[in-house]
Design an enzyme around this catalytic site. Structure first.
Site, PDB file in Angstrom:
ATOM      1  N   ARG A  31      42.096 -28.010 129.459  1.00  0.00           N
ATOM      2  CA  ARG A  31      42.440 -27.297 130.694  1.00  0.00           C
ATOM      3  C   ARG A  31      41.479 -27.722 131.804  1.00  0.00           C
ATOM      4  NH1 ARG A  31      45.209 -22.470 130.595  1.00  0.00           N
ATOM      5  NH2 ARG A  31      45.195 -22.782 132.849  1.00  0.00           N
ATOM      6  N   ARG A  69      47.299 -16.366 139.781  1.00  0.00           N
ATOM      7  CA  ARG A  69      47.926 -15.900 138.533  1.00  0.00           C
ATOM      8  C   ARG A  69      48.567 -14.552 138.855  1.00  0.00           C
ATOM      9  NH1 ARG A  69      45.950 -15.824 132.309  1.00  0.00           N
ATOM     10  NH2 ARG A  69      46.591 -17.984 132.630  1.00  0.00           N
ATOM     11  N   GLN A  79      48.980 -25.311 132.116  1.00  0.00           N
ATOM     12  CA  GLN A  79      48.825 -25.410 130.663  1.00  0.00           C
ATOM     13  C   GLN A  79      49.494 -26.679 130.144  1.00  0.00           C
ATOM     14  OE1 GLN A  79      47.156 -23.090 128.472  1.00  0.00           O
ATOM     15  NE2 GLN A  79      47.349 -24.912 127.210  1.00  0.00           N
ATOM     16  N   CYS A 115      48.805 -22.239 123.469  1.00  0.00           N
ATOM     17  CA  CYS A 115      48.039 -22.132 124.724  1.00  0.00           C
ATOM     18  C   CYS A 115      46.875 -21.160 124.603  1.00  0.00           C
ATOM     19  CB  CYS A 115      48.974 -21.738 125.865  1.00  0.00           C
ATOM     20  SG  CYS A 115      49.752 -20.129 125.671  1.00  0.00           S
ATOM     21  N   HIS A 125      54.062 -21.803 133.596  1.00  0.00           N
ATOM     22  CA  HIS A 125      52.615 -22.011 133.399  1.00  0.00           C
ATOM     23  C   HIS A 125      52.344 -23.525 133.409  1.00  0.00           C
ATOM     24  CE1 HIS A 125      48.572 -21.182 132.539  1.00  0.00           C
ATOM     25  NE2 HIS A 125      48.625 -20.784 131.286  1.00  0.00           N
ATOM     26  N   ASP A 183      53.603 -19.325 121.041  1.00  0.00           N
ATOM     27  CA  ASP A 183      52.882 -18.496 122.017  1.00  0.00           C
ATOM     28  C   ASP A 183      53.026 -17.045 121.548  1.00  0.00           C
ATOM     29  OD1 ASP A 183      51.649 -17.566 124.345  1.00  0.00           O
ATOM     30  OD2 ASP A 183      53.375 -17.929 125.649  1.00  0.00           O
TER      31      ASP A 183
HETATM   32  N1   CP Z   1      46.170 -20.312 128.065  1.00  0.00           N
HETATM   33  C1   CP Z   1      45.729 -19.566 129.098  1.00  0.00           C
HETATM   34  O1   CP Z   1      46.238 -19.625 130.220  1.00  0.00           O
HETATM   35  O2   CP Z   1      44.680 -18.758 128.784  1.00  0.00           O
HETATM   36  P1   CP Z   1      44.072 -17.605 129.682  1.00  0.00           P
HETATM   37  O3   CP Z   1      45.094 -16.498 129.737  1.00  0.00           O
HETATM   38  O4   CP Z   1      42.826 -17.185 128.950  1.00  0.00           O
HETATM   39  O5   CP Z   1      43.775 -18.131 131.046  1.00  0.00           O
HETATM   40  N1  NVA Z   2      53.110 -16.205 127.644  1.00  0.00           N
HETATM   41  C1  NVA Z   2      51.732 -15.789 127.760  1.00  0.00           C
HETATM   42  C2  NVA Z   2      50.853 -16.938 128.078  1.00  0.00           C
HETATM   43  C3  NVA Z   2      49.384 -16.601 128.164  1.00  0.00           C
HETATM   44  C4  NVA Z   2      48.530 -17.777 128.532  1.00  0.00           C
HETATM   45  C5  NVA Z   2      51.623 -14.717 128.831  1.00  0.00           C
HETATM   46  O1  NVA Z   2      52.264 -14.860 129.889  1.00  0.00           O
HETATM   47  O2  NVA Z   2      50.924 -13.723 128.621  1.00  0.00           O
END
Ligand code: CP
Ligand code: NVA
Length: 304
Positions: free
Chosen positions: A287, A104, A134, A259, A131, A219
């Site tokens: 997930r 990540r 997701q 998400c 992502h 989101d």
């Molecule tokens: N939706 C998602 O990726 O959640 P987290 O940021 O908690 O991993």
């Molecule tokens: N768009 C958001 C998604 C979090 C799961 C971010 O990148 O923070």
């Protein structure tokens, strides 16, 4: 055989993406029955988190353990990554010891650089641009709660961000039409939009965009890394809140997904997650199951 990665939804064929959903549903049933299934015994997944996470970390860590393997949480603060060791060197070293790496990160190039130097599969656990994990959970959730998404109308409301980009790719790979309701200045990547052709169309007005929709998504308005823009974004997105009243304009069978984490009073109304049309808790749990299917495919193909 060259090593497989999962950096975007285009790293799998349409058939494989369907199979991942099917397998996620099977793995969910196995877990609900209490049946042990450990095809990844002795396998190790490294997890590099440059950004915070609840769902992604827990689902990958628990998923590896449930499949008989182990997961290592690697924060840049405690590894040499945080002290400037090049991504390419880190990839060579890490991939000589473990069986897969989930990352990540901020820049998507971190993932592609790592993958280019890795002997083991690399999984995108979220970048500034995509992502995809997701989307596996989202597509599995729609299948479980509503059926086949092929030919349906899906709406993205809010920022043309990483999640939106993965929805555009999903529209092409799972064959649905995506309406994107975003304010001017927050459009998704034009190159991706051009690639999507008729699969993705911008309709600025959320009320117009949701007409007849089968799935509505939103989101956060300020993603991780955009904290300093949060105030300006609250203003820009103020007409883009999703509420039960907005869902009333969609198809009778509409499903709402997010998400998470969600900000009640911002991108969603305070009562939306209590609405029976919301599937967010199933989505969050999925997930785990969908990513276990992905881990089987990438780390132990043919072993399940
Ligand atoms: N939706 C998602 O990726 O959640 P987290 O940021 O908690 O991993
Ligand atoms: N768009 C958001 C998604 C979090 C799961 C971010 O990148 O923070």
């Amino acid at each position: 055989m060259s090593v497989r990665h999962f950096l975007t939804l285009f790293d799998c064929s349409k058939e494989e993406l369907q199979q991942l959903i099917q397998r996620g549903i099977e793995l969910k049933t196995l877990r609900q029955q209490g049946t042990s299934h450990e095809p990844l015994k002795g396998r190790v997944l490294g997890m590099i988190f440059e950004k915070s996470s609840t769902r992604t970390r827990i689902s990958f860590e628990a998923g590896m353990i449930q499949l008989g393997g182990q997961a290592l949480f690697l924060s840049p603060r405690d590894t040499q990554l945080g002290r400037g060791e090049p991504i390419s060197d880190s990839a060579i070293v890490m991939s000589s010891m473990i069986d897969g790496v989930m990352i990540r990160t901020f820049a998507h190039a971190t993932l592609t650089d790592f993958a280019a130097n890795s002997k083991v599969p690399v999984i995108n656990g979220l970048s500034d641009d995509h992502h995809p994990c997701q989307l596996l959970a989202d597509m599995m959730t729609y299948r479980e709660l509503r059926g086949n998404i092929k030919g349906k109308t899906v709406v993205w409301i809010g920022d043309g961000n990483n999640m939106c980009a993965s929805y555009i790719e999903a529209a092409m790979q799972y064959d649905f039409t995506l309406h994107i309701a975003c304010p001017e200045g927050f459009d998704p990547d034009p190159t991706l939009m051009a690639k999507a052709g008729k699969h993705a169309v911008i309709i600025r007005d959320p009320k117009e965009a949701v007409k007849g929709a089968h799935l509505v998504n939103t989101d956060v308005w300020a993603s991780m890394g955009q904290e300093e823009e949060a105030k300006a974004r609250m203003l820009a997105f103020k007409n883009y809140q999703v509420s039960p009243e907005l869902l009333d304009l969609a198809d009778n069978e509409v499903l709402f997904l997010h998400c998470l984490p969600a900000h009640r009073g911002e991108e969603i109304s305070h009562d939306l997650l209590d609405d029976p049309r919301s599937g967010v808790w199933t989505q969050a749990e999925n997930r785990l199951h969908a990513q276990k299917a992905l881990l089987e495919l990438l780390i132990a193909p043919g072993l399940k």
